[in-house]
Design a protein around this motif. Structure first.
Motif, PDB file in Angstrom:
ATOM      1  N   GLY A 193       0.788  -1.224   0.000  1.00 37.69           N
ATOM      2  CA  GLY A 193       0.000   0.000   0.000  1.00 37.69           C
ATOM      3  C   GLY A 193       0.820   1.273   0.000  1.00 37.69           C
ATOM      4  N   PRO A 194       1.749   1.464   0.987  1.00 34.17           N
ATOM      5  CA  PRO A 194       2.519   2.696   1.020  1.00 34.17           C
ATOM      6  C   PRO A 194       3.311   2.934  -0.238  1.00 34.17           C
ATOM      7  CG  PRO A 194       2.708   1.507   3.084  1.00 34.17           C
ATOM      8  CD  PRO A 194       2.003   0.603   2.120  1.00 34.17           C
ATOM      9  N   TYR A 195       3.867   1.836  -0.847  1.00 36.62           N
ATOM     10  CA  TYR A 195       4.640   2.024  -2.066  1.00 36.62           C
ATOM     11  C   TYR A 195       3.740   2.439  -3.216  1.00 36.62           C
ATOM     12  CZ  TYR A 195       8.322  -0.274   0.575  1.00 36.62           C
ATOM     13  OH  TYR A 195       9.233  -0.583   1.526  1.00 36.62           O
ATOM     14  N   ASP A 196       2.549   1.841  -3.302  1.00 33.62           N
ATOM     15  CA  ASP A 196       1.616   2.255  -4.349  1.00 33.62           C
ATOM     16  C   ASP A 196       1.218   3.710  -4.178  1.00 33.62           C
ATOM     17  OD1 ASP A 196       1.740  -0.254  -5.339  1.00 33.62           O
ATOM     18  OD2 ASP A 196      -0.114  -0.962  -4.412  1.00 33.62           O
ATOM     19  N   ASP A 197       0.947   4.076  -2.938  1.00 35.77           N
ATOM     20  CA  ASP A 197       0.581   5.466  -2.664  1.00 35.77           C
ATOM     21  C   ASP A 197       1.725   6.402  -3.020  1.00 35.77           C
ATOM     22  OD1 ASP A 197      -1.832   4.587  -1.813  1.00 35.77           O
ATOM     23  OD2 ASP A 197      -1.392   4.730   0.323  1.00 35.77           O
ATOM     24  N   LEU A 198       2.948   5.971  -2.710  1.00 31.51           N
ATOM     25  CA  LEU A 198       4.102   6.807  -3.020  1.00 31.51           C
ATOM     26  C   LEU A 198       4.253   6.986  -4.522  1.00 31.51           C
ATOM     27  CD1 LEU A 198       6.602   8.346  -2.068  1.00 31.51           C
ATOM     28  CD2 LEU A 198       7.845   6.171  -2.048  1.00 31.51           C
ATOM     29  N   ASP A 199       4.100   5.894  -5.277  1.00 35.61           N
ATOM     30  CA  ASP A 199       4.198   5.989  -6.737  1.00 35.61           C
ATOM     31  C   ASP A 199       3.094   6.887  -7.293  1.00 35.61           C
ATOM     32  OD1 ASP A 199       6.335   4.293  -6.649  1.00 35.61           O
ATOM     33  OD2 ASP A 199       5.174   2.493  -7.098  1.00 35.61           O
ATOM     34  N   LEU A 200       1.888   6.753  -6.736  1.00 31.70           N
ATOM     35  CA  LEU A 200       0.784   7.574  -7.219  1.00 31.70           C
ATOM     36  C   LEU A 200       1.004   9.043  -6.880  1.00 31.70           C
ATOM     37  CD1 LEU A 200      -1.824   7.244  -8.752  1.00 31.70           C
ATOM     38  CD2 LEU A 200      -3.036   6.944  -6.587  1.00 31.70           C
ATOM     39  N   THR A 201       1.600   9.309  -5.722  1.00 28.68           N
ATOM     40  CA  THR A 201       1.914  10.691  -5.352  1.00 28.68           C
ATOM     41  C   THR A 201       2.915  11.296  -6.332  1.00 28.68           C
ATOM     42  OG1 THR A 201       1.509  10.205  -3.020  1.00 28.68           O
ATOM     43  CG2 THR A 201       2.814  12.161  -3.520  1.00 28.68           C
ATOM     44  N   LYS A 202       3.920  10.518  -6.710  1.00 31.33           N
ATOM     45  CA  LYS A 202       4.896  10.999  -7.698  1.00 31.33           C
ATOM     46  C   LYS A 202       4.220  11.248  -9.042  1.00 31.33           C
ATOM     47  CE  LYS A 202       8.907   8.703  -5.624  1.00 31.33           C
ATOM     48  NZ  LYS A 202       9.960   7.681  -5.838  1.00 31.33           N
ATOM     49  N   GLU A 203       3.290  10.364  -9.406  1.00 36.32           N
ATOM     50  CA  GLU A 203       2.584  10.534 -10.670  1.00 36.32           C
ATOM     51  C   GLU A 203       1.739  11.801 -10.660  1.00 36.32           C
ATOM     52  OE1 GLU A 203       1.467   9.850 -14.511  1.00 36.32           O
ATOM     53  OE2 GLU A 203       3.011   8.843 -13.325  1.00 36.32           O
ATOM     54  N   VAL A 204       1.122  12.099  -9.516  1.00 36.15           N
ATOM     55  CA  VAL A 204       0.344  13.336  -9.392  1.00 36.15           C
ATOM     56  C   VAL A 204       1.257  14.544  -9.554  1.00 36.15           C
ATOM     57  CG1 VAL A 204      -0.981  14.765  -7.789  1.00 36.15           C
ATOM     58  CG2 VAL A 204      -1.471  12.339  -7.967  1.00 36.15           C
ATOM     59  N   ALA A 205       2.424  14.491  -8.936  1.00 33.90           N
ATOM     60  CA  ALA A 205       3.372  15.615  -9.056  1.00 33.90           C
ATOM     61  C   ALA A 205       3.809  15.800 -10.501  1.00 33.90           C
ATOM     62  CB  ALA A 205       4.575  15.369  -8.146  1.00 33.90           C
ATOM     63  N   ARG A 206       4.064  14.688 -11.210  1.00 27.04           N
ATOM     64  CA  ARG A 206       4.461  14.800 -12.615  1.00 27.04           C
ATOM     65  C   ARG A 206       3.325  15.358 -13.469  1.00 27.04           C
ATOM     66  NH1 ARG A 206       7.313   9.808 -11.483  1.00 27.04           N
ATOM     67  NH2 ARG A 206       5.456   8.617 -12.045  1.00 27.04           N
ATOM     68  N   ALA A 207       2.100  14.905 -13.193  1.00 28.93           N
ATOM     69  CA  ALA A 207       0.952  15.410 -13.961  1.00 28.93           C
ATOM     70  C   ALA A 207       0.743  16.898 -13.698  1.00 28.93           C
ATOM     71  CB  ALA A 207      -0.301  14.615 -13.593  1.00 28.93           C
ATOM     72  N   LYS A 208       0.946  17.321 -12.463  1.00 32.89           N
ATOM     73  CA  LYS A 208       0.790  18.736 -12.132  1.00 32.89           C
ATOM     74  C   LYS A 208       1.837  19.575 -12.845  1.00 32.89           C
ATOM     75  CE  LYS A 208       0.453  21.856  -8.154  1.00 32.89           C
ATOM     76  NZ  LYS A 208       0.511  21.941  -6.669  1.00 32.89           N
ATOM     77  N   ASP A 209       3.083  19.091 -12.870  1.00 31.59           N
ATOM     78  CA  ASP A 209       4.146  19.823 -13.578  1.00 31.59           C
ATOM     79  C   ASP A 209       3.850  19.904 -15.069  1.00 31.59           C
ATOM     80  OD1 ASP A 209       5.493  20.187 -11.205  1.00 31.59           O
ATOM     81  OD2 ASP A 209       6.821  18.466 -11.472  1.00 31.59           O
ATOM     82  N   ALA A 210       3.334  18.802 -15.626  1.00 26.62           N
ATOM     83  CA  ALA A 210       3.015  18.812 -17.058  1.00 26.62           C
ATOM     84  C   ALA A 210       1.915  19.829 -17.364  1.00 26.62           C
ATOM     85  CB  ALA A 210       2.579  17.412 -17.501  1.00 26.62           C
ATOM     86  N   TRP A 211       0.930  19.911 -16.483  1.00 24.90           N
ATOM     87  CA  TRP A 211      -0.130  20.917 -16.671  1.00 24.90           C
ATOM     88  C   TRP A 211       0.439  22.322 -16.573  1.00 24.90           C
ATOM     89  CZ3 TRP A 211      -2.998  23.473 -12.302  1.00 24.90           C
ATOM     90  CH2 TRP A 211      -3.959  24.368 -12.781  1.00 24.90           C
ATOM     91  N   HIS A 212       1.303  22.572 -15.596  1.00 27.07           N
ATOM     92  CA  HIS A 212       1.920  23.891 -15.457  1.00 27.07           C
ATOM     93  C   HIS A 212       2.686  24.268 -16.717  1.00 27.07           C
ATOM     94  CE1 HIS A 212       1.911  24.181 -10.760  1.00 27.07           C
ATOM     95  NE2 HIS A 212       0.722  23.917 -11.269  1.00 27.07           N
TER      96      HIS A 212
END
Length: 241
Positions: A193-212
């Motif tokens: 669970g924590p690793y999946d959450d961590l990967d998803l958090t990184k993916e959210v950060a990448r998606a946010k940067d791409a939108w910016h």
């Protein structure tokens, strides 16, 4: 038309402030961008900011796909999909084999648990009991050896004590080996669970940067370049048709 100073209306409310922050960063760094050299000469940031906010609907279209992906990933992080529930059958279920298989599995688990419990008790008690017996036999045997004349049974008792001592040592060694084998067969389970959450958090950060990046490079910057063009009377936003 949107009123001056209004926040983006088609964005989620939590992203409106982020949109304005991105715009403010672009305007603040305008002197460092050659293509925005006109900022401060014939158009000031105080005038450009409400113009950009008025054109929010056009500007954000240029980064619509990146924004949708960002929102989707962010929602997945905030509301993870529930794990698949285990099958549940009512007491009156007529599914063939269900009751029998469940009973067999329960009996197997019970027998394994019982066997493991008996083995653990034996592993703990055997060294204790044999150690106590060894100490008693050795004590009695050596006390009898001190008696004059030495009774012949003393030697037998001492020998028995040493035999129990050897059994104690063997039992301790067997218990240690058993514990090691059990640990090797049953390594601690890793919670993914924590690793999946961590990967998803990184993916959210990448998606946010791409939108910016898309918002700045394909939305705000082209609008500002058109607005600062000396021969333009009004910004002509070059977004997707």
């Amino acid at each position: 038309m949107y009123g001056y100073g209004s926040a983006p209306r088609h964005l989620l409310s939590e992203d409106r402030q982020e949109y304005e922050r991105i715009l403010d960063d672009v305007l603040r760094s305008a002197p460092e961008r050659p293509e925005l050299a006109g900022v401060g000469q014939w158009l000031y940031p105080e005038l450009l900011r409400p113009m950009v906010l008025n054109a929010t609907a056009l500007i954000t279209v240029a980064a619509a796909s990146e924004y949708q992906h960002y929102v989707k990933i962010r929602n997945e992080l905030r509301h993870p999909a529930p794990s698949t529930p285990s099958s549940f059958h009512e007491p009156g279920s007529t599914e063939p084999g269900t009751g029998t298989m469940g009973l067999v599995a329960s009996m197997g688990e019970a027998s394994e648990t019982t066997g493991a419990g008996v083995g653990a008790v034996a592993a703990v008690l055997t060294p204790v009991l044999t150690g106590m017996a060894s100490a008693i036999f050795l004590l009695v045997g050596y006390l009898l050896k001190m008696v004059d004349p030495d009774p012949g049974i003393a030697k037998t008792i001492v020998t028995t004590g040493w035999v129990f001592g050897a059994v104690t040592a063997a039992a301790i060694l067997a218990a240690v080996v058993g514990l090691l084998l059990t640990a090797l067969r049953n390594p601690p389970a890793l919670d993914a669970g924590p690793y999946d959450d961590l990967d998803l958090t990184k993916e959210v950060a990448r998606a946010k940067d791409a939108w910016h990046d898309a918002l700045v490079e394909r939305g705000i910057m082209p609008f500002l370049r058109d607005a600062l063009a000396p021969d333009s009377t009004s910004p002509d936003f070059g977004g997707p048709e």
